[in-house]
Write a protein that holds these residues in place. Structure first.
Motif, PDB file in Angstrom:
ATOM      1  N   ILE A  54       0.855  -1.193   0.000  1.00  0.00           N
ATOM      2  CA  ILE A  54       0.000   0.000   0.000  1.00  0.00           C
ATOM      3  C   ILE A  54       0.894   1.248   0.000  1.00  0.00           C
ATOM      4  O   ILE A  54       0.644   2.225  -0.723  1.00  0.00           O
ATOM      5  CB  ILE A  54      -0.941   0.021   1.232  1.00  0.00           C
ATOM      6  CG1 ILE A  54      -1.924  -1.141   1.188  1.00  0.00           C
ATOM      7  CG2 ILE A  54      -1.721   1.333   1.277  1.00  0.00           C
ATOM      8  CD1 ILE A  54      -2.778  -1.258   2.439  1.00  0.00           C
ATOM      9  N   GLY A  55       1.961   1.202   0.815  1.00  0.00           N
ATOM     10  CA  GLY A  55       2.907   2.327   0.842  1.00  0.00           C
ATOM     11  C   GLY A  55       3.577   2.515  -0.511  1.00  0.00           C
ATOM     12  O   GLY A  55       3.714   3.646  -1.001  1.00  0.00           O
ATOM     13  N   SER A  56       3.979   1.418  -1.140  1.00  0.00           N
ATOM     14  CA  SER A  56       4.638   1.509  -2.450  1.00  0.00           C
ATOM     15  C   SER A  56       3.690   2.097  -3.491  1.00  0.00           C
ATOM     16  O   SER A  56       4.070   2.962  -4.284  1.00  0.00           O
ATOM     17  CB  SER A  56       5.067   0.113  -2.926  1.00  0.00           C
ATOM     18  OG  SER A  56       5.912  -0.480  -1.986  1.00  0.00           O
ATOM     19  N   VAL A  57       2.453   1.609  -3.482  1.00  0.00           N
ATOM     20  CA  VAL A  57       1.464   2.119  -4.443  1.00  0.00           C
ATOM     21  C   VAL A  57       1.206   3.605  -4.179  1.00  0.00           C
ATOM     22  O   VAL A  57       1.079   4.408  -5.115  1.00  0.00           O
ATOM     23  CB  VAL A  57       0.153   1.293  -4.382  1.00  0.00           C
ATOM     24  CG1 VAL A  57      -0.963   1.948  -5.175  1.00  0.00           C
ATOM     25  CG2 VAL A  57       0.408  -0.120  -4.894  1.00  0.00           C
ATOM     26  N   ALA A  58       1.185   3.971  -2.902  1.00  0.00           N
ATOM     27  CA  ALA A  58       0.971   5.387  -2.557  1.00  0.00           C
ATOM     28  C   ALA A  58       2.111   6.249  -3.108  1.00  0.00           C
ATOM     29  O   ALA A  58       1.872   7.342  -3.632  1.00  0.00           O
ATOM     30  CB  ALA A  58       0.859   5.540  -1.046  1.00  0.00           C
ATOM     31  N   ALA A  59       3.342   5.749  -2.996  1.00  0.00           N
ATOM     32  CA  ALA A  59       4.489   6.519  -3.507  1.00  0.00           C
ATOM     33  C   ALA A  59       4.349   6.703  -5.021  1.00  0.00           C
ATOM     34  O   ALA A  59       4.504   7.819  -5.541  1.00  0.00           O
ATOM     35  CB  ALA A  59       5.792   5.798  -3.164  1.00  0.00           C
ATOM     36  N   PHE A  60       4.006   5.636  -5.723  1.00  0.00           N
ATOM     37  CA  PHE A  60       3.788   5.771  -7.169  1.00  0.00           C
ATOM     38  C   PHE A  60       2.503   6.559  -7.444  1.00  0.00           C
ATOM     39  O   PHE A  60       2.346   7.157  -8.516  1.00  0.00           O
ATOM     40  CB  PHE A  60       3.756   4.399  -7.852  1.00  0.00           C
ATOM     41  CG  PHE A  60       5.130   3.825  -8.049  1.00  0.00           C
ATOM     42  CD1 PHE A  60       6.004   4.406  -8.966  1.00  0.00           C
ATOM     43  CD2 PHE A  60       5.566   2.738  -7.310  1.00  0.00           C
ATOM     44  CE1 PHE A  60       7.288   3.905  -9.141  1.00  0.00           C
ATOM     45  CE2 PHE A  60       6.851   2.224  -7.482  1.00  0.00           C
ATOM     46  CZ  PHE A  60       7.713   2.810  -8.399  1.00  0.00           C
ATOM     47  N   GLY A  61       1.597   6.554  -6.479  1.00  0.00           N
ATOM     48  CA  GLY A  61       0.374   7.361  -6.601  1.00  0.00           C
ATOM     49  C   GLY A  61       0.715   8.844  -6.638  1.00  0.00           C
ATOM     50  O   GLY A  61       0.092   9.621  -7.383  1.00  0.00           O
ATOM     51  N   ILE A  62       1.707   9.242  -5.843  1.00  0.00           N
ATOM     52  CA  ILE A  62       2.124  10.649  -5.858  1.00  0.00           C
ATOM     53  C   ILE A  62       2.720  10.985  -7.237  1.00  0.00           C
ATOM     54  O   ILE A  62       2.448  12.042  -7.809  1.00  0.00           O
ATOM     55  CB  ILE A  62       3.147  10.927  -4.727  1.00  0.00           C
ATOM     56  CG1 ILE A  62       2.507  10.686  -3.350  1.00  0.00           C
ATOM     57  CG2 ILE A  62       3.712  12.347  -4.835  1.00  0.00           C
ATOM     58  CD1 ILE A  62       1.394  11.646  -2.968  1.00  0.00           C
ATOM     59  N   TYR A  63       3.474  10.060  -7.770  1.00  0.00           N
ATOM     60  CA  TYR A  63       4.021  10.251  -9.132  1.00  0.00           C
ATOM     61  C   TYR A  63       2.871  10.370 -10.147  1.00  0.00           C
ATOM     62  O   TYR A  63       2.858  11.263 -11.008  1.00  0.00           O
ATOM     63  CB  TYR A  63       4.962   9.083  -9.448  1.00  0.00           C
ATOM     64  CG  TYR A  63       5.203   8.818 -10.909  1.00  0.00           C
ATOM     65  CD1 TYR A  63       5.820   9.760 -11.732  1.00  0.00           C
ATOM     66  CD2 TYR A  63       4.810   7.600 -11.483  1.00  0.00           C
ATOM     67  CE1 TYR A  63       6.039   9.509 -13.081  1.00  0.00           C
ATOM     68  CE2 TYR A  63       5.033   7.335 -12.823  1.00  0.00           C
ATOM     69  CZ  TYR A  63       5.634   8.293 -13.621  1.00  0.00           C
ATOM     70  OH  TYR A  63       5.841   8.037 -14.948  1.00  0.00           O
ATOM     71  N   THR A  64       1.874   9.501 -10.005  1.00  0.00           N
ATOM     72  CA  THR A  64       0.705   9.538 -10.901  1.00  0.00           C
ATOM     73  C   THR A  64       0.000  10.895 -10.779  1.00  0.00           C
ATOM     74  O   THR A  64      -0.387  11.509 -11.782  1.00  0.00           O
ATOM     75  CB  THR A  64      -0.281   8.399 -10.530  1.00  0.00           C
ATOM     76  OG1 THR A  64       0.447   7.176 -10.514  1.00  0.00           O
ATOM     77  CG2 THR A  64      -1.437   8.297 -11.497  1.00  0.00           C
ATOM     78  N   ALA A  65      -0.136  11.356  -9.532  1.00  0.00           N
ATOM     79  CA  ALA A  65      -0.789  12.655  -9.301  1.00  0.00           C
ATOM     80  C   ALA A  65       0.031  13.774  -9.938  1.00  0.00           C
ATOM     81  O   ALA A  65      -0.533  14.711 -10.515  1.00  0.00           O
ATOM     82  CB  ALA A  65      -0.948  12.887  -7.794  1.00  0.00           C
ATOM     83  N   CYS A  66       1.357  13.673  -9.846  1.00  0.00           N
ATOM     84  CA  CYS A  66       2.221  14.709 -10.450  1.00  0.00           C
ATOM     85  C   CYS A  66       1.990  14.788 -11.958  1.00  0.00           C
ATOM     86  O   CYS A  66       2.022  15.870 -12.546  1.00  0.00           O
ATOM     87  CB  CYS A  66       3.700  14.406 -10.174  1.00  0.00           C
ATOM     88  SG  CYS A  66       4.158  14.748  -8.473  1.00  0.00           S
ATOM     89  N   MET A  67       1.745  13.645 -12.587  1.00  0.00           N
ATOM     90  CA  MET A  67       1.503  13.659 -14.036  1.00  0.00           C
ATOM     91  C   MET A  67       0.192  14.387 -14.349  1.00  0.00           C
ATOM     92  O   MET A  67       0.030  14.975 -15.408  1.00  0.00           O
ATOM     93  CB  MET A  67       1.467  12.237 -14.598  1.00  0.00           C
ATOM     94  CG  MET A  67       2.844  11.583 -14.575  1.00  0.00           C
ATOM     95  SD  MET A  67       2.937  10.144 -15.633  1.00  0.00           S
ATOM     96  CE  MET A  67       2.179   8.905 -14.612  1.00  0.00           C
TER      97      MET A  67
END
Ligand code: MRU
Length: 356
Positions: A54-67
């Motif tokens: 969940i933490g890993s997905v959240a970190a990539f989620g921030i990247y997704t949000a940045c896009m």
């Protein structure tokens, strides 16, 4: 990473792709998560689950949000909040979001930097799980020596393998390492009602790695312990308070009580990101997720035609309640297997070892 599998990766279009864990063990399917909304839904509906992942997905989620927002940090904060609040108990989620946001504060290139930080965070977690594997397996070897036995029987609850924590898992990491070291290991797999993460995910992982295991109904552990059929218990955790209390999947506490009563070592394997140093009394203060009653009332499986179906197993109108986690008090825990070594579950040791 075990064999050919990984829980998540960036695909060739640079979007996050994950194993859809709701489909296992009946089919292996993946999902591409392209928007913050899809990231949040995947965490909520447990397409991805397990504290570390969940933490890993959240970190990539921030990247997704940045896009999506490109360069507006204030807008990013709002999306980060949505991700941070998608589930309440596993602290790795909040930890990963906060860490990413802190790192990005002074960034001039949110997309590139967030991608790099998310990859770094995951690489770090992968190394941590390798350390947990080694420290945990040393304990397995000690127990075998003390008991003068060649086969170890380990009981685990829920799923804390590589589907739950990048890349080897936490509770299962020492077991994978034991196999590598040539140890004869057998795992008692608690089915872990209501969502059956043990029966569906842990059993699937262990099957992929050719590890001897037996699925048991959740209430079986105590009986096995009374009859000397369990040498140790290892679980993962979703949050560990500063005083060493452990929040893990509902039912863990009862296993810890039974282990204590039968003098069986009860270990909890965690990366340091699972500590919540702000909480001093885990039993009173760790927030416990309350999920839909339907997860208790319905079960999913494959019928004789090979079709996956969900069936009601209770009277339709009976109410049910579904607490996702419970908290095992530190006094019942033999030790915490962390990426920085094994330690006692108590305030003084934890603060000294992990807070400098
Ligand atoms: O509700 P889940 O499946 O996300 O629960 C988390 C867990 O899998 C367990 O509690 C696990 O033992 C710890 S996760 C490393």
């Amino acid at each position: 990473m075990q064999g050919k599998y990984k829980a998540l990766w960036l695909n060739h279009d640079n979007f996050l792709e994950v194993i859809d864990q709701t489909k296992l063990p009946f089919s292996y399917e993946t999902k591409v998560l392209k928007t913050t909304e899809e990231i949040v839904s995947a965490i909520k509906d447990m397409t991805v689950r397990g504290a570390g992942v969940i933490g890993s997905v959240a970190a990539f989620g921030i990247y997704t949000a940045c896009m999506e927002i490109e360069s507006d940090y204030e807008q990013l904060k709002q999306k980060a909040k949505l991700i941070r609040e998608s589930r309440p108990t596993a602290v790795n989620l909040m930890w990963a979001v906060d860490k990413m946001m802190e790192l990005l504060k002074s960034s001039n290139n949110l997309i590139e930097d967030s991608k790099k930080y998310a990859i770094d965070l995951n690489d770090e977690e992968a190394k941590e799980s390798q350390n947990i594997a080694r420290y945990g397996c040393d304990i397995i070897e000690d127990i075998l020596k003390q008991k003068n036995k060649t086969r170890i029987n380990i009981l685990t609850h829920c799923n804390a393998g590589w589907l739950a924590v990048i890349d080897e898992g936490t509770a299962l990491a020492p077991i994978y390492e034991a196999k590598k070291r040539g140890i004869d290991v057998h795992v008692w797999v608690d089915e872990t009602r209501p969502r059956n993460q043990g029966a569906s995910l842990t059993a699937w992982e262990l099957t992929q790695s050719g590890i001897n295991h037996t699925i048991i109904a959740d209430n079986t552990g105590g009986h096995l312990m009374q009859h000397d059929m369990v040498d140790m218990v290892i679980t993962g955790a979703d949050r560990v308070s500063a005083n060493g209390d452990v929040a893990n999947k509902i039912g863990t506490y009862l296993k810890a009580l039974a282990a204590y009563d039968n003098n069986i070592p009860f270990y909890v394997a965690i990366p340091v990101s699972t500590f919540d140093f702000e909480i001093k009394d885990g039993v009173k203060e760790i927030p416990i997720e309350l999920r839909s009653e339907d997860e208790v009332k319905y079960m999913r499986g494959v019928d004789s035609d090979g079709i996956v179906r969900e069936v009601l197993i209770t009277p339709k109108d009976s109410p049910a309640i579904n607490y996702g986690f419970d908290v095992t008090p530190a006094r019942l825990i033999t030790g915490l297997i962390t990426d920085k070594g094994v330690c006692k579950a108590d305030l003084e040791t934890i603060e000294k070892k992990f807070r400098g």
